[in-house]
Design a protein around this motif. Structure first.
Motif, PDB file in Angstrom:
ATOM      1  N   LEU A  26     -31.355  46.116  40.058  1.00 28.95           N
ATOM      2  CA  LEU A  26     -30.131  46.791  39.615  1.00 28.95           C
ATOM      3  C   LEU A  26     -28.911  45.910  39.851  1.00 28.95           C
ATOM      4  O   LEU A  26     -28.017  45.819  38.995  1.00 28.95           O
ATOM      5  CB  LEU A  26     -29.978  48.126  40.347  1.00 28.95           C
ATOM      6  CG  LEU A  26     -31.023  49.202  40.051  1.00 28.95           C
ATOM      7  CD1 LEU A  26     -30.774  50.429  40.922  1.00 28.95           C
ATOM      8  CD2 LEU A  26     -30.975  49.573  38.570  1.00 28.95           C
ATOM      9  N   ILE A  27     -28.867  45.258  40.996  1.00 28.11           N
ATOM     10  CA  ILE A  27     -27.740  44.373  41.306  1.00 28.11           C
ATOM     11  C   ILE A  27     -27.720  43.179  40.363  1.00 28.11           C
ATOM     12  O   ILE A  27     -26.670  42.807  39.818  1.00 28.11           O
ATOM     13  CB  ILE A  27     -27.815  43.915  42.769  1.00 28.11           C
ATOM     14  CG1 ILE A  27     -27.657  45.119  43.706  1.00 28.11           C
ATOM     15  CG2 ILE A  27     -26.754  42.866  43.069  1.00 28.11           C
ATOM     16  CD1 ILE A  27     -27.827  44.793  45.174  1.00 28.11           C
ATOM     17  N   VAL A  28     -28.888  42.595  40.124  1.00 26.07           N
ATOM     18  CA  VAL A  28     -28.974  41.449  39.208  1.00 26.07           C
ATOM     19  C   VAL A  28     -28.550  41.848  37.800  1.00 26.07           C
ATOM     20  O   VAL A  28     -27.807  41.129  37.126  1.00 26.07           O
ATOM     21  CB  VAL A  28     -30.405  40.878  39.205  1.00 26.07           C
ATOM     22  CG1 VAL A  28     -30.574  39.843  38.091  1.00 26.07           C
ATOM     23  CG2 VAL A  28     -30.717  40.247  40.549  1.00 26.07           C
ATOM     24  N   GLY A  29     -29.021  43.002  37.331  1.00 25.96           N
ATOM     25  CA  GLY A  29     -28.653  43.470  35.996  1.00 25.96           C
ATOM     26  C   GLY A  29     -27.159  43.691  35.854  1.00 25.96           C
ATOM     27  O   GLY A  29     -26.554  43.315  34.847  1.00 25.96           O
ATOM     28  N   ALA A  30     -26.533  44.286  36.866  1.00 25.95           N
ATOM     29  CA  ALA A  30     -25.085  44.512  36.824  1.00 25.95           C
ATOM     30  C   ALA A  30     -24.318  43.192  36.809  1.00 25.95           C
ATOM     31  O   ALA A  30     -23.342  43.035  36.061  1.00 25.95           O
ATOM     32  CB  ALA A  30     -24.659  45.362  38.017  1.00 25.95           C
ATOM     33  N   MET A  31     -24.763  42.226  37.607  1.00 24.01           N
ATOM     34  CA  MET A  31     -24.097  40.932  37.638  1.00 24.01           C
ATOM     35  C   MET A  31     -24.196  40.226  36.291  1.00 24.01           C
ATOM     36  O   MET A  31     -23.214  39.656  35.793  1.00 24.01           O
ATOM     37  CB  MET A  31     -24.709  40.067  38.745  1.00 24.01           C
ATOM     38  CG  MET A  31     -24.415  40.559  40.151  1.00 24.01           C
ATOM     39  SD  MET A  31     -25.298  39.615  41.426  1.00 24.01           S
ATOM     40  CE  MET A  31     -24.614  37.982  41.162  1.00 24.01           C
TER      41      MET A  31
END
Length: 260
Positions: A26-31
């Motif tokens: 989720l963090i990677v996708g948002a970044m």
């Protein structure tokens, strides 16, 4: 410092935990979404809704999904390794994860090219040229050093009474700067398109031999072919090494069984 470490663990979870396997993607996708979306948002003619309909969201979601498979698969491998042969479990598990990721990545890149190829093939047979009215031009998505230019247009199909709006890509992965296609569109206020009379919303930017090139298998899938060649060069040695190690383990077990 200790408190900061505890806060980080509470958000991401411990190494190898299910929480980290789920939160990390989720963090990677948002970044990735903001990395691709923000440059495009400040490009001329862009709108907020283009972040959703452009490249930023699909690319970020696809990357996060692939990363989720890797992290979730690794978590499953670690749990299985507790009750099974750890070396064998990890090697086979990593090979399975790599195969799944490759197949999904292949689909992510191939399916749009197949759709584009089918559209170009249909248009070369029955396409009708038209000069559509330019509504706006904008960057559909931006990478590190290049953007994909698109235009929104309006035109009335031959024999039709109501105008139709649509959008087409003009340039893929352009470097910052002007280009003859964009210069023409902005100078004339028109968008040359080739559309399908049976379904007028199916159209492509009609410039020189671009449509004909996209209708050829070699021209449409050159990038995919190159990607597969590179992947094969990288993965075949890895597969051979994995096969040799597993075969060696089977021989060792057989020899130990004979001795006993």
């Amino acid at each position: 410092m200790a408190q900061d470490g505890e806060n980080r663990r509470s958000i991401l979870g411990d190494k190898g935990s299910l929480q980290r396997a789920l939160v990390g993607p989720l963090i990677v996708g948002a970044m990735l979404f903001f990395r691709m979306g923000l440059p495009a948002l400040f490009d001329k003619g862009h709108r907020v809704d283009d972040l959703i309909h452009g490249d930023a969201l699909p690319f970020a979601a696809g990357s996060a999904f692939l990363y989720l498979i890797c992290t979730l698969g690794y978590w499953i491998i670690l749990r299985r390794a507790r009750t099974h042969d750890p070396v064998r479990t990890k090697r086979i598990g990593m090979a399975v994860i790599a195969a799944i990721v490759m197949l999904l990545a292949e689909a992510y890149f191939v399916i749009p090219d197949v759709i584009r190829y089918r559209l170009a093939s249909d248009l070369t047979v029955r396409g009708v040229p038209a000069e559509a009215e330019l509504i706006r031009d904008y960057a559909r998505g931006c990478g590190k050093a290049a953007c994909t230019d698109a235009v929104q247009y309006r035109f009335t199909p031959r024999g039709g009474t109501h105008p139709i709006e649509g959008s087409v890509d003009v340039l893929n992965g352009r470097a910052r700067g002007t280009h003859d296609r964009i210069d023409y569109v902005e100078a004339t206020g028109t968008v040359p398109i080739l559309y399908d009379p049976q379904a007028p919303r199916r159209a492509m930017f009609f410039w020189k031999d671009d449509v004909a090139s996209a209708a050829r298998v070699g021209g449409s899938f050159a990038g995919i072919i190159a990607l597969n060649v590179i992947a094969s060069i990288v993965l075949i040695p890895f597969a051979l090494i994995l096969w040799r190690d597993l075969a060696g383990q089977r021989r060792t077990k057989a020899e130990n069984a004979d001795r006993s």
